[in-house]
Scaffold this motif. Structure first.
Motif, mmCIF file in Angstrom:
data_model
loop_
_atom_site.group_PDB
_atom_site.id
_atom_site.type_symbol
_atom_site.label_atom_id
_atom_site.label_comp_id
_atom_site.label_asym_id
_atom_site.label_seq_id
_atom_site.Cartn_x
_atom_site.Cartn_y
_atom_site.Cartn_z
ATOM 1 N N PRO A 20 0.810 -1.234 0.000
ATOM 2 C CA PRO A 20 0.000 0.000 0.000
ATOM 3 C C PRO A 20 0.835 1.270 0.000
ATOM 4 O O PRO A 20 0.397 2.304 -0.537
ATOM 5 N N PHE A 21 2.040 1.232 0.579
ATOM 6 C CA PHE A 21 2.878 2.426 0.576
ATOM 7 C C PHE A 21 3.443 2.693 -0.819
ATOM 8 O O PHE A 21 3.562 3.849 -1.235
ATOM 9 N N LEU A 22 3.775 1.640 -1.541
ATOM 10 C CA LEU A 22 4.216 1.810 -2.930
ATOM 11 C C LEU A 22 3.093 2.378 -3.792
ATOM 12 O O LEU A 22 3.304 3.261 -4.627
ATOM 13 N N LEU A 23 1.865 1.860 -3.580
ATOM 14 C CA LEU A 23 0.718 2.375 -4.329
ATOM 15 C C LEU A 23 0.473 3.850 -4.013
ATOM 16 O O LEU A 23 0.133 4.640 -4.897
ATOM 17 N N GLY A 24 0.653 4.225 -2.758
ATOM 18 C CA GLY A 24 0.456 5.617 -2.370
ATOM 19 C C GLY A 24 1.384 6.556 -3.106
ATOM 20 O O GLY A 24 0.992 7.661 -3.519
ATOM 21 N N ALA A 25 2.631 6.130 -3.272
ATOM 22 C CA ALA A 25 3.587 6.959 -4.003
ATOM 23 C C ALA A 25 3.163 7.123 -5.464
ATOM 24 O O ALA A 25 3.314 8.205 -6.051
ATOM 25 N N LEU A 26 2.615 6.056 -6.057
ATOM 26 C CA LEU A 26 2.158 6.131 -7.446
ATOM 27 C C LEU A 26 0.908 6.997 -7.577
ATOM 28 O O LEU A 26 0.781 7.782 -8.536
ATOM 29 N N PHE A 27 -0.029 6.871 -6.641
ATOM 30 C CA PHE A 27 -1.239 7.696 -6.673
ATOM 31 C C PHE A 27 -0.879 9.183 -6.665
ATOM 32 O O PHE A 27 -1.528 10.005 -7.335
ATOM 33 N N ALA A 28 0.143 9.532 -5.912
ATOM 34 C CA ALA A 28 0.509 10.942 -5.763
ATOM 35 C C ALA A 28 0.966 11.554 -7.082
ATOM 36 O O ALA A 28 0.793 12.757 -7.303
ATOM 37 N N VAL A 29 1.567 10.758 -7.956
ATOM 38 C CA VAL A 29 2.008 11.269 -9.252
ATOM 39 C C VAL A 29 0.811 11.765 -10.066
ATOM 40 O O VAL A 29 0.858 12.831 -10.699
ATOM 41 N N VAL A 30 -0.275 10.998 -10.039
ATOM 42 C CA VAL A 30 -1.490 11.384 -10.761
ATOM 43 C C VAL A 30 -2.066 12.672 -10.181
ATOM 44 O O VAL A 30 -2.456 13.596 -10.916
ATOM 45 N N VAL A 31 -2.110 12.749 -8.855
ATOM 46 C CA VAL A 31 -2.683 13.929 -8.211
ATOM 47 C C VAL A 31 -1.809 15.157 -8.446
ATOM 48 O O VAL A 31 -2.314 16.273 -8.588
ATOM 49 N N PHE A 32 -0.501 14.952 -8.473
ATOM 50 C CA PHE A 32 0.399 16.068 -8.761
ATOM 51 C C PHE A 32 0.045 16.684 -10.111
ATOM 52 O O PHE A 32 -0.047 17.912 -10.256
ATOM 53 N N TRP A 33 -0.155 15.858 -11.112
ATOM 54 C CA TRP A 33 -0.530 16.354 -12.441
ATOM 55 C C TRP A 33 -1.861 17.090 -12.396
ATOM 56 O O TRP A 33 -2.038 18.154 -13.007
ATOM 57 N N LEU A 34 -2.831 16.549 -11.647
ATOM 58 C CA LEU A 34 -4.148 17.159 -11.571
ATOM 59 C C LEU A 34 -4.088 18.513 -10.880
ATOM 60 O O LEU A 34 -4.701 19.486 -11.343
ATOM 61 N N ARG A 35 -3.335 18.585 -9.806
ATOM 62 C CA ARG A 35 -3.278 19.843 -9.067
ATOM 63 C C ARG A 35 -2.544 20.930 -9.839
ATOM 64 O O ARG A 35 -2.774 22.118 -9.594
ATOM 65 N N ARG A 36 -1.678 20.557 -10.746
ATOM 66 C CA ARG A 36 -1.016 21.552 -11.578
ATOM 67 C C ARG A 36 -2.004 22.254 -12.497
ATOM 68 O O ARG A 36 -1.737 23.360 -12.985
ATOM 69 N N ARG A 37 -3.150 21.647 -12.738
ATOM 70 C CA ARG A 37 -4.165 22.220 -13.625
ATOM 71 C C ARG A 37 -5.167 23.103 -12.878
ATOM 72 O O ARG A 37 -6.010 23.740 -13.508
ATOM 73 N N LEU A 38 -5.099 23.132 -11.573
ATOM 74 C CA LEU A 38 -6.057 23.914 -10.798
ATOM 75 C C LEU A 38 -5.841 25.413 -11.002
ATOM 76 O O LEU A 38 -4.727 25.858 -11.283
ATOM 77 N N GLN A 39 -6.912 26.189 -10.837
ATOM 78 C CA GLN A 39 -6.821 27.644 -10.859
ATOM 79 C C GLN A 39 -6.824 28.165 -9.437
ATOM 80 O O GLN A 39 -7.411 27.566 -8.532
ATOM 81 N N GLU A 40 -6.169 29.293 -9.250
ATOM 82 C CA GLU A 40 -6.138 29.914 -7.937
ATOM 83 C C GLU A 40 -7.527 30.456 -7.587
ATOM 84 O O GLU A 40 -8.330 30.764 -8.481
ATOM 85 N N THR A 41 -7.829 30.542 -6.296
ATOM 86 C CA THR A 41 -9.146 31.028 -5.883
ATOM 87 C C THR A 41 -9.241 32.541 -6.111
ATOM 88 O O THR A 41 -8.239 33.261 -6.061
ATOM 89 N N ASP A 42 -10.469 33.010 -6.348
ATOM 90 C CA ASP A 42 -10.689 34.444 -6.568
ATOM 91 C C ASP A 42 -10.322 35.253 -5.329
ATOM 92 O O ASP A 42 -9.803 36.369 -5.441
ATOM 93 N N ALA A 43 -10.613 34.708 -4.145
ATOM 94 C CA ALA A 43 -10.320 35.439 -2.909
ATOM 95 C C ALA A 43 -8.828 35.704 -2.772
ATOM 96 O O ALA A 43 -8.409 36.810 -2.409
ATOM 97 N N PHE A 44 -7.984 34.697 -3.070
ATOM 98 C CA PHE A 44 -6.542 34.913 -2.961
ATOM 99 C C PHE A 44 -6.059 35.880 -4.044
ATOM 100 O O PHE A 44 -5.239 36.767 -3.772
ATOM 101 N N LYS A 45 -6.520 35.717 -5.287
ATOM 102 C CA LYS A 45 -6.090 36.612 -6.356
ATOM 103 C C LYS A 45 -6.479 38.054 -6.049
ATOM 104 O O LYS A 45 -5.700 38.980 -6.316
ATOM 105 N N GLU A 46 -7.657 38.251 -5.495
ATOM 106 C CA GLU A 46 -8.097 39.587 -5.129
ATOM 107 C C GLU A 46 -7.168 40.185 -4.078
ATOM 108 O O GLU A 46 -6.760 41.340 -4.163
ATOM 109 N N GLU A 47 -6.815 39.382 -3.087
ATOM 110 C CA GLU A 47 -5.946 39.852 -2.012
ATOM 111 C C GLU A 47 -4.541 40.136 -2.531
ATOM 112 O O GLU A 47 -3.929 41.148 -2.201
#
Length: 471
Positions: free
Chosen positions: A200-227
């Protein structure tokens, strides 16, 4: 922050809805992987405890692994400070990407750690270092995801949006438990204790690679950009600092107090539950694991409904219901669980406890984020929450095992109730945060709605009823 009546915005256009859906998915899936890795340690401890610590006493071995589990919590305040500051200064998105990277490295370290027979206590040292890194990552992940999910949600759906934090946390644990159940049915106990626990720890490391790619596509929140766009250089340098947090020390104290009872109860009925059913109720490991899996699956389903309810009636009613139920219900529920003789009786009692805990878990992210202004929101959520978790959440399992080893197991039940009582007093005295404005745009909308309502009360131009009452 304004506490006036919320005036929901009209339905967002299609691209805005897609953006919010991506934000929900990105924040939730990353959180899922983070907490999968975090909870896999607790779930598989019954199999790898004797791999790192010699001796023939299972309780002592579990206490050693639980001690390292608790030590990981000590890094949460450090991670909360460093990564919370980063989220307030550089954005929620960058902090979310960094936390999942750190968790992947930590999971990989645990997967390859040598056993006591191979390298003596060096393996335990690697385990300790990995847990410290995980603790630092989680300390920042909680605040970054709580802040991101709350800010990215529509104002009148913040309870619903933030509830997915514990949906993802619980699904991460369910994923870990599901893998545990699968391995229990495909590998022998000897194989699990020898090498199967590393999977399960090896699988966790692999899962994180997918999430890393997904989070790179996220947009910043309007509240933070406004600030970020609205401040000058001097203000920008102060954003996310301890100096600014000190100006909001009352809110920080509220976060610690309202977290106390919830975190102890949550870890009691999740990470500790399987060990309690095995060690105290005498239940088979496979049966106890199935009880935990089923109860947590239903628990995850409850979170959005409770979040939506808080958007309609406020946060305090749910928090108070949780605290009252936990204060008076922990002793009888845990006592009954200790003598549960069947899957169904244990499941019913576990689910009852988790229904009570839902009053806290479904909305605590939103409540904490709603207490702070944007410039210190992530740090304000992260640091006091991490301190409370380090002192109480991370030590809950160790305290339970300590009471058990000393022959006074039921004293732990009173300990959980006492923690919930402290939070109950806090919930009764604190204001409801549902209508808090999280950005200057929301503050302006509140001011306009208030002015329109005042004009109507003074006999101004006719307005639709919805405008006058804020719906």
């Amino acid at each position: 922050m304004s506490s006036s009546t919320v005036t929901p915005a009209p339905p967002p256009p299609g691209d805005e809805r897609r953006r919010r859906r991506l934000a929900l998915i990105g924040g939730s899936l990353g959180n899922l992987v983070e907490w999968y890795d975090w909870f896999v340690y607790a779930s598989f401890a019954i199999y790898f405890a004797d791999s790192f610590f010699p001796g023939g006493n299972p309780t002592t071995q579990l206490m050693n692994t639980a001690g390292i589990f608790a030590v990981g919590f000590l890094m949460r305040p450090v991670g909360g400070w460093i990564l919370g500051r980063a989220a307030d200064r550089h954005g929620r998105k960058s902090a979310l990407t960094l936390t999942v990277t750190m968790m992947s490295v930590a999971a990989l370290l645990i997967a390859v750690a040598p056993t006591y027979g191979q390298a003596g206590y060096f393996g335990a040292l690697v385990l300790l270092l990995a847990r410290l890194l995980q603790g630092m990552s989680i300390g920042g992940e909680y605040a970054a995801s709580a802040t991101y999910l709350t800010e990215a949600s529509a104002r009148d759906r913040r309870g619903l949006g933030s509830s997915f934090q514990y949906v993802s946390m619980t699904c991460g644990q369910l994923l870990g438990l599901g893998i545990l159940i699968t391995l229990q049915h495909t590998l022998t106990t000897a194989q699990l204790e020898s090498w199967g626990w590393r999977i399960p720890f090896l699988l966790g490391a692999l899962f994180a690679v997918v999430v890393f790619w997904l989070r790179r596509r996220l947009q910043e929140t309007d509240a933070f950009k406004e600030e970020a766009d609205g401040e000058d250089a001097a203000d920008d340098s102060a954003r996310g600092t301890l100096k600014v947090l000190w100006q909001h020390r009352r809110q920080a104290g509220l976060v610690m107090a309202l977290t106390l009872g919830g975190t102890v109860a949550y870890y009691t009925y999740t990470t500790y539950l399987t060990k309690y059913l095995v060690g105290s109720a005498g239940m088979a490991k496979t049966t106890a694991t199935l009880v935990s899996f089923t109860a947590l699956a239903l628990f995850a389903v409850l979170q959005p409904f409770a979040g939506m309810l808080s958007d309609r009636i406020g946060r305090r009613p749910l928090l108070i219901t949780f605290a009252v139920g936990c204060t008076v219900g922990t002793y009888p529920i845990m006592t009954a669980l200790g003598s549960a003789s069947s899957y169904w009786s244990a499941l019913g009692l576990s689910l009852l406890a988790l229904v009570i805990v839902t009053g806290y878990t479904s909305i605590n992210a939103a409540v904490k984020a709603e207490l702070f202004p944007t410039r210190v929101r992530a740090l304000g959520v992260a640091l006091p929450y991490a301190i409370a978790n380090a002192l109480f959440g991370g030590t809950a399992e160790y305290v339970a095992l300590w009471f058990k080893s000393s022959g006074h197991e039921k004293m732990f039940f009173w300990y959980v109730s006492a923690c919930a009582l402290v939070s109950l007093v806090t919930y009764v005295l604190m204001p409801d945060t549902r209508n808090a404005a999280l950005s200057r745009a929301e503050e302006r909308a509140d001011a306009e709605a208030k002015a329109q309502a005042q004009d109507g009360a003074d006999g101004g131009p006719d307005r639709p009823a919805a405008a006058r009452v804020g719906f």
